[in-house]
Design an enzyme around this catalytic site. Structure first.
Site, PDB file in Angstrom:
ATOM      1  N   LYS A  65       8.122  -9.008 -11.254  1.00 25.99           N
ATOM      2  CA  LYS A  65       6.881  -8.806 -12.009  1.00 25.99           C
ATOM      3  C   LYS A  65       6.898  -9.547 -13.350  1.00 25.99           C
ATOM      4  CE  LYS A  65       5.237  -4.355 -10.146  1.00 25.99           C
ATOM      5  NZ  LYS A  65       3.858  -4.745  -9.808  1.00 25.99           N
ATOM      6  N   THR A  71       9.704   0.555  -4.385  1.00 23.60           N
ATOM      7  CA  THR A  71       9.672   1.155  -5.713  1.00 23.60           C
ATOM      8  C   THR A  71      10.137   2.604  -5.629  1.00 23.60           C
ATOM      9  OG1 THR A  71       7.405   1.982  -5.515  1.00 23.60           O
ATOM     10  CG2 THR A  71       7.686  -0.275  -6.369  1.00 23.60           C
ATOM     11  N   THR A  76       3.166   1.003  -2.598  1.00 23.30           N
ATOM     12  CA  THR A  76       3.101   2.211  -3.416  1.00 23.30           C
ATOM     13  C   THR A  76       1.687   2.765  -3.475  1.00 23.30           C
ATOM     14  OG1 THR A  76       4.879   1.287  -4.774  1.00 23.30           O
ATOM     15  CG2 THR A  76       3.747   3.209  -5.638  1.00 23.30           C
ATOM     16  N   CYS A  83      -0.178  -3.542  -1.194  1.00 22.08           N
ATOM     17  CA  CYS A  83       0.692  -2.806  -2.115  1.00 22.08           C
ATOM     18  C   CYS A  83       1.148  -1.552  -1.394  1.00 22.08           C
ATOM     19  CB  CYS A  83      -0.034  -2.424  -3.397  1.00 22.08           C
ATOM     20  SG  CYS A  83       0.942  -1.363  -4.510  1.00 22.08           S
ATOM     21  N   ARG A 117       1.021   2.785 -10.409  1.00 19.33           N
ATOM     22  CA  ARG A 117       1.109   3.713  -9.292  1.00 19.33           C
ATOM     23  C   ARG A 117       2.388   4.547  -9.356  1.00 19.33           C
ATOM     24  NH1 ARG A 117      -0.947  -0.627 -10.393  1.00 19.33           N
ATOM     25  NH2 ARG A 117       0.678  -1.797  -9.338  1.00 19.33           N
ATOM     26  N   CYS A 146       7.929  -3.108  -0.484  1.00 19.39           N
ATOM     27  CA  CYS A 146       7.298  -3.369  -1.783  1.00 19.39           C
ATOM     28  C   CYS A 146       6.832  -4.810  -1.755  1.00 19.39           C
ATOM     29  CB  CYS A 146       8.280  -3.136  -2.924  1.00 19.39           C
ATOM     30  SG  CYS A 146       7.654  -3.671  -4.538  1.00 19.39           S
TER      31      CYS A 146
END
Length: 246
Positions: free
Chosen positions: A177, A137, A95, A93, A58, A206
């Site tokens: 991540k 992000t 983003t 999510c 994204r 986020c």
């Protein structure tokens, strides 16, 4: 709409647009269980999860680093969940909410926004809220989804400077991540600099940072407001359940 096998059961079925990212989706599902007031299995929320981890990045698309558009993929996944029988959809999510309109155009069932629920929670937490700090992000920060949502209520959304945003991105991509330990002192330092600029609440915008919040008990401090936590609570209520008091 395709009927679900238990369509005669009155409890709503939640459709979760997941996999963005996979660990954040797992934490969201864990929160659904932990935050639901329940004494037996049957007291929990019914949900179907599409953990589509291979959706294009994204942030890379929003920042112009990739031509692979996640929007049509998210829209198709939303349709798949609706056809399965989901009564409403959520997407853990932040983003990906840049692509919300494409999702909304593809479905006829309601969509519960992580952005809107977080904004509402921030306003409820601090009377006459003037400014929040946003940790997210680079894609979410650049998209303006939170800034626009807060601005509609006359609230400023402060984002880190370039150097601090690089640190936040490192925590998200190279630590959470990647399954590596988080540099929590750096995280707190970045948040502190937003507070120094006037932020009254630090929004964890986020879902990977929601993982940090859980692992390091950040939500014990009222300064921090976690978007995933707020989406889980809103999902539980929308599904007709009660949120457990913890």
């Amino acid at each position: 709409m395709t009927s679900r096998p238990d369509q005669d059961h009155a409890q709503p079925l939640v459709g979760v647009l997941g996999g963005v990212g996979p660990l954040a989706t797992a934490y969201f599902l864990q929160l659904l269980v932990e935050l639901t007031e329940a004494e037996r299995d049957q007291d929990h929320v019914d949900a179907v999860v599409l953990n589509h981890a291979t959706i294009p990045d994204r942030t890379a698309f929003i920042l112009g680093r990739s031509d692979a558009d996640p929007g049509p993929v998210l829209a198709r996944d939303a349709q798949r969940l609706e056809r399965f029988g989901a009564d409403f959809l959520v997407m853990p999510c932040n983003t990906a909410h840049y692509f919300t309109q494409q999702v909304l155009d593809a479905i006829s069932v309601p969509f519960v926004s992580i952005i809107d629920t977080t904004v509402d929670a921030a306003r409820a937490r601090v009377a006459d809220l003037g400014a929040v700090g946003l940790l997210a992000t680079a894609g979410t920060a650049a998209s303006g989804v939170y800034q626009d949502a807060f601005a509609r209520h006359g609230i400023g959304a402060l984002v880190p400077d370039d150097a601090d945003q690089a640190l936040v991105s490192q925590i998200i991509y190279e630590q959470v991540k990647a399954g590596r330990p988080v540099d929590i002192e750096t995280f707190r330092a970045v948040a502190g600099r937003l507070v120094d600029r006037g932020a009254q609440v630090i929004v964890l915008g986020c879902t990977e940072l929601s993982v940090v919040a859980v692992d390091h008990d950040l939500l014990a401090d009222p300064l921090y407001l976690d978007s995933t936590d707020q989406l889980a609570r809103a999902t539980i209520r929308r599904a007709g359940h009660r949120v457990r008091e913890v």
